[in-house]
Enzyme design. Structure first.
Site, PDB file in Angstrom:
ATOM      1  N   CYS A   1      71.546  19.617  42.518  1.00  0.00           N
ATOM      2  CA  CYS A   1      71.070  18.236  42.425  1.00  0.00           C
ATOM      3  C   CYS A   1      69.573  18.118  42.741  1.00  0.00           C
ATOM      4  CB  CYS A   1      71.928  17.331  43.297  1.00  0.00           C
ATOM      5  SG  CYS A   1      71.835  15.591  42.806  1.00  0.00           S
TER       6      CYS A   1
ATOM      7  N   HIS B   1      77.098  19.303  41.414  1.00  0.00           N
ATOM      8  CA  HIS B   1      77.366  19.625  42.815  1.00  0.00           C
ATOM      9  C   HIS B   1      78.552  20.586  42.969  1.00  0.00           C
ATOM     10  CE1 HIS B   1      74.783  16.841  45.132  1.00  0.00           C
ATOM     11  NE2 HIS B   1      74.947  15.996  44.146  1.00  0.00           N
TER      12      HIS B   1
ATOM     13  N   GLU C   1      79.142  22.423  45.421  1.00  0.00           N
ATOM     14  CA  GLU C   1      79.544  22.473  46.837  1.00  0.00           C
ATOM     15  C   GLU C   1      80.573  21.411  47.199  1.00  0.00           C
ATOM     16  OE1 GLU C   1      75.913  19.683  46.989  1.00  0.00           O
ATOM     17  OE2 GLU C   1      76.721  21.274  45.727  1.00  0.00           O
TER      18      GLU C   1
END
Length: 243
Positions: free
Chosen positions: A96, A187, A189
């Protein structure tokens, strides 16, 4: 082999509710102890070569209230530090804001682009380069990922190899040539519950981008385990490169 040590570069105010969550999200996706991740606050601290020597890899995540498309002395300082990081070739995974900042630091172009904002679970397609990349080749030709951004990288830096695109945004992931520096607009994660926690922490984005309440928006999202596997794959590449 001993557990990898990570340095997470954060761009979040002290009272940002996501500061601690970001650490646990990366730890979960990397399958490591949160204690293996130290943080450096890019709002108040500088990256140095000496500091980087203590870590096996660097992580960069999102940003609650800071844009990589703006102009400020602080941002110019951060971009200079990110150029140092890349010059040193330190293994890095940036998502991001990190994706946007590294692209810009190395000569790409990032703009504020609400018309092409993405929020929620989006579909991505690997490029031909992505299909043979040691990390992205583990994904399907098309795969979903969780995303949330209004800024948009419209030009990649010269050293970048494009790995994936979405229908709205061509530049969704890249690798720096001859390095273990991976950057994604999305994203990896996050998983669905933590993504929805972030959405709830910044509800104005749902109103602006999706034009609906957080509750209604949540019903349209789904989890993306394939994309999340990128971080564990990245850790494996870092371990194998250190042998």
């Amino acid at each position: 082999m001993a557990e990898l040590r990570y340095l997470l570069l954060q761009v979040r105010d002290q009272d940002d509710p996501i500061r601690e969550q970001e650490i646990s999200c990366f730890a979960s996706a990397l399958d490591c102890d949160p204690a293996a991740i130290d943080c450096l606050d890019l709002l108040t601290e500088r990256i140095t070569a000496e500091c980087l020597q203590s870590y096996d890899a660097v992580l960069i995540g999102g940003s609650g209230d800071y844009s990589a498309a703006g102009e400020s002395d602080w941002l110019e300082q951060v971009l200079s530090d990110l150029r140092l990081l890349c010059q040193l070739g330190k293994p890095t995974f940036a998502s991001c804001w990190g994706f946007q900042a590294i692209a810009r630091a190395l000569g790409g172009r990032c703009i504020h682009d609400p018309a092409n904002a993405e929020l929620g679970t989006i579909e991505l397609t690997r490029t031909a380069v992505g299909a043979v990349d040691p990390l992205f080749s583990k994904l399907n030709a098309s795969f979903p990922a969780l995303a949330g951004h209004e800024d948009h990288v419209v030009e990649l830096p010269p050293a970048a190899e494009l790995l994936a695109s979405s229908e709205l945004v061509r530049n969704q992931a890249f690798k720096l040539r001859d390095s273990l520096i991976y950057c994604t607009q999305f994203h990896p994660e996050l998983e669905l519950p933590t993504f929805l926690q972030r959405v709830a922490a910044y509800p104005r984005y749902v109103e602006q981008i999706a034009g609906m309440t957080v509750e209604s928006f949540a019903t349209l999202c789904y989890d993306t385990p394939l994309a999340r596997g990128l971080l564990r794959g990245f850790a494996d590449l870092v371990k194998s490169s250190s042998h």
